[in-house]
Design a protein around this motif. Structure first.
Motif, PDB file in Angstrom:
ATOM      1  N   VAL A 174     -19.753  32.405   6.978  1.00  0.00           N
ATOM      2  CA  VAL A 174     -19.991  30.923   7.416  1.00  0.00           C
ATOM      3  C   VAL A 174     -19.724  30.994   9.049  1.00  0.00           C
ATOM      4  O   VAL A 174     -19.127  31.728   9.646  1.00  0.00           O
ATOM      5  CB  VAL A 174     -18.648  30.050   7.019  1.00  0.00           C
ATOM      6  CG1 VAL A 174     -18.437  28.825   7.681  1.00  0.00           C
ATOM      7  CG2 VAL A 174     -18.706  29.983   5.510  1.00  0.00           C
ATOM      8  N   ALA A 175     -20.665  30.387   9.640  1.00  0.00           N
ATOM      9  CA  ALA A 175     -20.432  29.967  11.034  1.00  0.00           C
ATOM     10  C   ALA A 175     -20.617  28.405  11.247  1.00  0.00           C
ATOM     11  O   ALA A 175     -21.466  27.801  10.696  1.00  0.00           O
ATOM     12  CB  ALA A 175     -21.969  30.736  11.584  1.00  0.00           C
ATOM     13  N   GLN A 210     -22.833  28.000  15.507  1.00  0.00           N
ATOM     14  CA  GLN A 210     -23.137  29.205  15.808  1.00  0.00           C
ATOM     15  C   GLN A 210     -22.252  30.330  16.115  1.00  0.00           C
ATOM     16  O   GLN A 210     -22.238  31.311  16.813  1.00  0.00           O
ATOM     17  CB  GLN A 210     -24.137  29.354  17.072  1.00  0.00           C
ATOM     18  CG  GLN A 210     -25.534  28.466  17.053  1.00  0.00           C
ATOM     19  CD  GLN A 210     -26.426  29.298  16.045  1.00  0.00           C
ATOM     20  OE1 GLN A 210     -26.673  30.645  16.145  1.00  0.00           O
ATOM     21  NE2 GLN A 210     -26.808  28.655  15.036  1.00  0.00           N
ATOM     22  N   SER A 211     -20.898  29.889  15.791  1.00  0.00           N
ATOM     23  CA  SER A 211     -19.871  30.879  15.742  1.00  0.00           C
ATOM     24  C   SER A 211     -19.281  31.049  14.561  1.00  0.00           C
ATOM     25  O   SER A 211     -19.076  30.407  13.733  1.00  0.00           O
ATOM     26  CB  SER A 211     -18.778  30.003  16.594  1.00  0.00           C
ATOM     27  OG  SER A 211     -17.718  30.677  17.211  1.00  0.00           O
ATOM     28  N   ILE A 212     -19.031  32.447  14.216  1.00  0.00           N
ATOM     29  CA  ILE A 212     -18.769  32.904  13.028  1.00  0.00           C
ATOM     30  C   ILE A 212     -17.111  32.501  12.539  1.00  0.00           C
ATOM     31  O   ILE A 212     -16.386  32.628  13.492  1.00  0.00           O
ATOM     32  CB  ILE A 212     -18.642  34.394  12.772  1.00  0.00           C
ATOM     33  CG1 ILE A 212     -20.295  34.694  12.788  1.00  0.00           C
ATOM     34  CG2 ILE A 212     -18.028  35.074  11.521  1.00  0.00           C
ATOM     35  CD1 ILE A 212     -20.518  36.332  12.854  1.00  0.00           C
ATOM     36  N   VAL A 213     -16.899  31.960  11.591  1.00  0.00           N
ATOM     37  CA  VAL A 213     -15.602  31.620  11.010  1.00  0.00           C
ATOM     38  C   VAL A 213     -15.131  32.705   9.937  1.00  0.00           C
ATOM     39  O   VAL A 213     -15.587  32.705   8.899  1.00  0.00           O
ATOM     40  CB  VAL A 213     -15.318  30.146  10.506  1.00  0.00           C
ATOM     41  CG1 VAL A 213     -13.965  29.875  10.224  1.00  0.00           C
ATOM     42  CG2 VAL A 213     -15.834  28.926  11.403  1.00  0.00           C
TER      43      VAL A 213
END
Lengths: 254, 67
Positions: free
Chosen positions: B35-36, B39-42
């Motif tokens: 999951v992003a 544009q930032s991965i969680v």
């Protein structure tokens, strides 16, 4: 046994999962190949078909996944893709592919080198897909690559080892495993790659698009074993003139 | 509030976490996915506590066939 980073492989045939007609056909071919390292790509989940999951066909204890970064155009995108792959598949192994040009899918050496440096620092086991460039291979070694994956000819072309002279140079001076990737079109190409000393080959299209992928996968398995045996047994020298195999006694003369 | 998931619009409750969105809204299990958000991965451990906000762009990735 082939060792890459912390893993050892008894099979030197790595395989891809692309282009098969069905998941069942793919699974049968992968099992027939004996391959222990299998590439997968990344995609956005299709929210209308959330059951579509390739991983359930790859759950065999001998199969390790090698996610690739296909679809990225820059080092920055490649690092992001590698991190997504690590999250999704719980592996820090990554086949680094950066090929922005869709016609020939030539790997971008500059972005690939940058991404290798960064990914190695982040703890990834990096296997970069590259042109058969001996200088780049040494630069990638310095950057911390786990192996190099030079191409034999363009991806999916089945043209075989068109870069063989440069592959031989790469093999002769590499300190990391050399996996010939892309373009291998037939078991004889794979055998040849192993005879010249490649550590492994990666085959996808030639198996997947054949008339019988499971049988072709087995043919590749045998060819890779034969080529490796020949390399280890050391081939005879090549001569420009005949060298008689039988004694040239003139037994018919008086 | 509105968010997008793989470029499709979805309406979710306020204070919906990533984990809540996956199970309640999309009804998918988290196996084999990444999951992003914007544009930032969680990462997986963060899913229950990462709350989504209006306008968030969520990307869900999984493996597919490839060489």
């Amino acid at each position: 046994m082939l060792k890459i980073a912390d893993k050892t492989f008894s099979s030197r045939l790595f395989t891809g999962t692309g282009k098969f007609n069905s998941a069942a056909q793919m699974e049968a071919a992968l099992l027939a190949s004996g391959s222990e390292l299998v590439t997968v790509a990344l995609k956005r989940i299709d929210l209308k078909d959330t059951e579509d999951d390739i991983l359930m066909h790859l759950q065999h204890s001998h199969i390790h996944l090698l996610p690739n970064t296909s679809g990225v155009r820059t080092a920055k995108e490649a690092v992001f893709a590698a991190q997504l792959a690590r999250e999704a598949m719980h592996t820090n192994w990554i086949k680094l592919e950066i090929h922005p040009d869709p016609k020939y899918l030539m790997p971008d050496p500059i972005e690939t080198l940058k991404a290798t440096e960064e990914l190695a620092k982040l703890g990834f086991i990096v296997l970069p897909y590259i042109h058969a460039d001996p200088v780049l291979c040494k630069r990638l070694e310095d950057a911390g690559t786990a192996a190099v994956m030079p191409l034999g000819s363009p991806i999916g072309s089945n043209k075989g080892l068109r870069t063989i002279d440069f592959l031989e140079i790469i093999i002769s001076q590499s300190n990391v495993p050399v996996i010939i990737d892309a373009g291998i079109g037939s078991p004889s190409d794979a055998a040849k790659a192993m005879e010249i000393g490649a550590d492994a080959v990666l085959v996808n299209t030639a198996i997947a698009v054949s008339g019988n992928p499971a049988v072709m996968a087995e043919a590749f398995k045998i060819a890779v074993q034969a080529g490796r045996m020949a390399f280890e047994a050391q081939l005879g020298l090549i001569h420009s003139q005949a060298v008689a195999s039988s004694p040239l006694t003139s037994f018919l003369d008086d | 509030m509105e968010i997008t998931v793989n470029n499709q619009a979805y309406t979710i409750d306020e204070s919906c976490s990533v984990a809540g969105m996956l199970s309640a809204v999309l009804q998918i299990s988290g196996d084999g996915i990444a999951v992003a958000v914007n544009q930032s991965i969680v990462t997986r451990p963060e899913w229950p506590r990462h709350l989504l906000r209006a306008g968030d762009q969520v990307m869900l990735i999984r493996a597919t066939q490839g060489g």
